[in-house]
Scaffold this motif. Structure first.
Motif, short mmCIF file in Angstrom:
data_model
loop_
_atom_site.label_atom_id
_atom_site.label_comp_id
_atom_site.label_asym_id
_atom_site.label_seq_id
_atom_site.Cartn_x
_atom_site.Cartn_y
_atom_site.Cartn_z
N LEU A 28 0.84 -1.21 0.00
CA LEU A 28 0.00 0.00 0.00
C LEU A 28 0.87 1.25 0.00
CD1 LEU A 28 -2.69 1.47 0.07
CD2 LEU A 28 -2.68 1.19 2.57
N VAL A 29 1.92 1.26 0.78
CA VAL A 29 2.84 2.40 0.81
C VAL A 29 3.40 2.64 -0.59
CG1 VAL A 29 5.04 3.25 1.73
CG2 VAL A 29 3.42 2.09 3.24
N THR A 30 3.82 1.58 -1.25
CA THR A 30 4.37 1.69 -2.60
C THR A 30 3.32 2.19 -3.59
OG1 THR A 30 5.93 -0.11 -2.16
CG2 THR A 30 5.47 0.38 -4.47
N ALA A 31 2.11 1.65 -3.52
CA ALA A 31 1.04 2.07 -4.43
C ALA A 31 0.69 3.54 -4.25
CB ALA A 31 -0.20 1.19 -4.23
N LEU A 32 0.64 4.00 -3.01
CA LEU A 32 0.33 5.41 -2.76
C LEU A 32 1.44 6.32 -3.25
CD1 LEU A 32 -1.32 5.15 0.77
CD2 LEU A 32 -2.45 5.75 -1.39
N ALA A 33 2.68 5.89 -3.07
CA ALA A 33 3.81 6.69 -3.56
C ALA A 33 3.78 6.79 -5.09
CB ALA A 33 5.13 6.08 -3.09
N GLU A 34 3.49 5.68 -5.76
CA GLU A 34 3.40 5.69 -7.22
C GLU A 34 2.23 6.55 -7.69
OE1 GLU A 34 5.43 4.45 -9.69
OE2 GLU A 34 6.78 4.22 -7.98
N ALA A 35 1.09 6.41 -7.04
CA ALA A 35 -0.09 7.20 -7.41
C ALA A 35 0.18 8.68 -7.22
CB ALA A 35 -1.29 6.77 -6.58
N GLY A 36 0.95 9.02 -6.22
CA GLY A 36 1.28 10.41 -5.95
C GLY A 36 2.14 11.05 -7.01
N LYS A 37 2.76 10.25 -7.83
CA LYS A 37 3.62 10.78 -8.90
C LYS A 37 2.80 11.33 -10.06
CE LYS A 37 7.51 7.75 -7.90
NZ LYS A 37 8.33 6.63 -8.39
N ASN A 59 -1.54 5.48 10.22
CA ASN A 59 -0.34 6.30 10.04
C ASN A 59 0.00 6.47 8.57
OD1 ASN A 59 1.83 7.83 10.82
ND2 ASN A 59 3.05 6.11 11.53
N VAL A 60 -0.07 5.39 7.80
CA VAL A 60 0.23 5.45 6.36
C VAL A 60 -0.77 6.36 5.65
CG1 VAL A 60 0.16 4.07 4.24
CG2 VAL A 60 1.46 3.27 6.23
N LEU A 61 -2.04 6.24 5.99
CA LEU A 61 -3.06 7.09 5.35
C LEU A 61 -2.89 8.56 5.72
CD1 LEU A 61 -6.14 4.74 5.74
CD2 LEU A 61 -4.83 5.21 3.65
N LEU A 62 -2.55 8.84 6.97
CA LEU A 62 -2.31 10.22 7.38
C LEU A 62 -1.09 10.81 6.68
CD1 LEU A 62 -3.13 10.00 11.19
CD2 LEU A 62 -4.38 11.33 9.46
N ARG A 63 -0.03 10.02 6.55
CA ARG A 63 1.16 10.49 5.83
C ARG A 63 0.85 10.73 4.37
NH1 ARG A 63 5.33 6.44 6.56
NH2 ARG A 63 4.14 5.42 8.16
N GLU A 91 -12.40 10.10 10.39
CA GLU A 91 -13.24 10.69 9.35
C GLU A 91 -13.27 12.21 9.46
OE1 GLU A 91 -15.88 10.13 12.82
OE2 GLU A 91 -14.45 8.83 11.84
N HIS A 92 -12.83 12.75 10.59
CA HIS A 92 -12.76 14.21 10.74
C HIS A 92 -11.43 14.77 10.23
CE1 HIS A 92 -16.45 14.12 12.95
NE2 HIS A 92 -15.95 13.25 13.81
N ALA A 93 -10.45 13.89 10.04
CA ALA A 93 -9.14 14.32 9.57
C ALA A 93 -8.90 14.04 8.10
CB ALA A 93 -8.05 13.63 10.40
N LEU A 94 -9.60 13.04 7.56
CA LEU A 94 -9.42 12.63 6.17
C LEU A 94 -10.76 12.58 5.46
CD1 LEU A 94 -6.95 9.63 6.63
CD2 LEU A 94 -6.39 11.97 6.01
N PRO A 95 -10.77 12.83 4.15
CA PRO A 95 -12.02 12.72 3.41
C PRO A 95 -12.41 11.26 3.18
CG PRO A 95 -10.25 13.41 1.95
CD PRO A 95 -9.68 13.35 3.34
N VAL A 96 -13.56 10.86 3.73
CA VAL A 96 -14.05 9.49 3.61
C VAL A 96 -15.40 9.54 2.90
CG1 VAL A 96 -14.72 7.41 4.85
CG2 VAL A 96 -12.89 8.85 5.76
N TYR A 97 -15.54 8.72 1.86
CA TYR A 97 -16.75 8.70 1.04
C TYR A 97 -17.40 7.32 1.11
CZ TYR A 97 -14.83 13.01 -0.72
OH TYR A 97 -14.34 14.28 -0.81
#
Length: 113
Positions: A28-37, A59-63, A91-97
């Protein structure tokens, strides 16, 4: 734990399944880093098939949100994940749908539901 990444227009969808914990979080960390590119478009994390998540996942989602800002959108959390988010107030810190479609259609404000 499994991670499948796909494109929907300019959006990246990261579908996660199984247990998310210290020993399994690396894909998941790798996928998020790639998606962020990608330069634009939302990064939607589909959590509908997650069976377990712990503080490592949070922690990973917050980062990732720190890196991506409102481009990061969490979608369709499983019952376990929803309960975890409710307990810690995430759910108050991150957008959850409620659905991936809602996350894809949301504006830049990240006004999760």
């Amino acid at each position: 734990m499994g991670v499948v990444t796909s494109q929907d227009g300019d959006a990246v969808i990261v579908a996660v399944s199984g247990d998310l914990d210290l020993e399994s979080i690396a894909p998941l960390v790798t996928a998020l880093a790639e998606a962020g590119k990608t330069p634009t478009g939302p990064v939607v994390v589909d959590l509908s098939r997650v069976t377990f998540a712990d503080s490592t996942s949070v922690n990973v989602l917050l980062r990732a949100y720190g890196d991506l800002g409102p481009r990061l959108r969490l979608a369709q959390p499983s019952a376990f994940v929803r309960r975890l988010f409710d307990v810690i107030g995430l759910e108050h810190a991150l957008p959850v749908y409620g659905t991936t479609e809602d996350a894809l259609g949301a504006g830049d404000a990240g006004d999760g539901s």
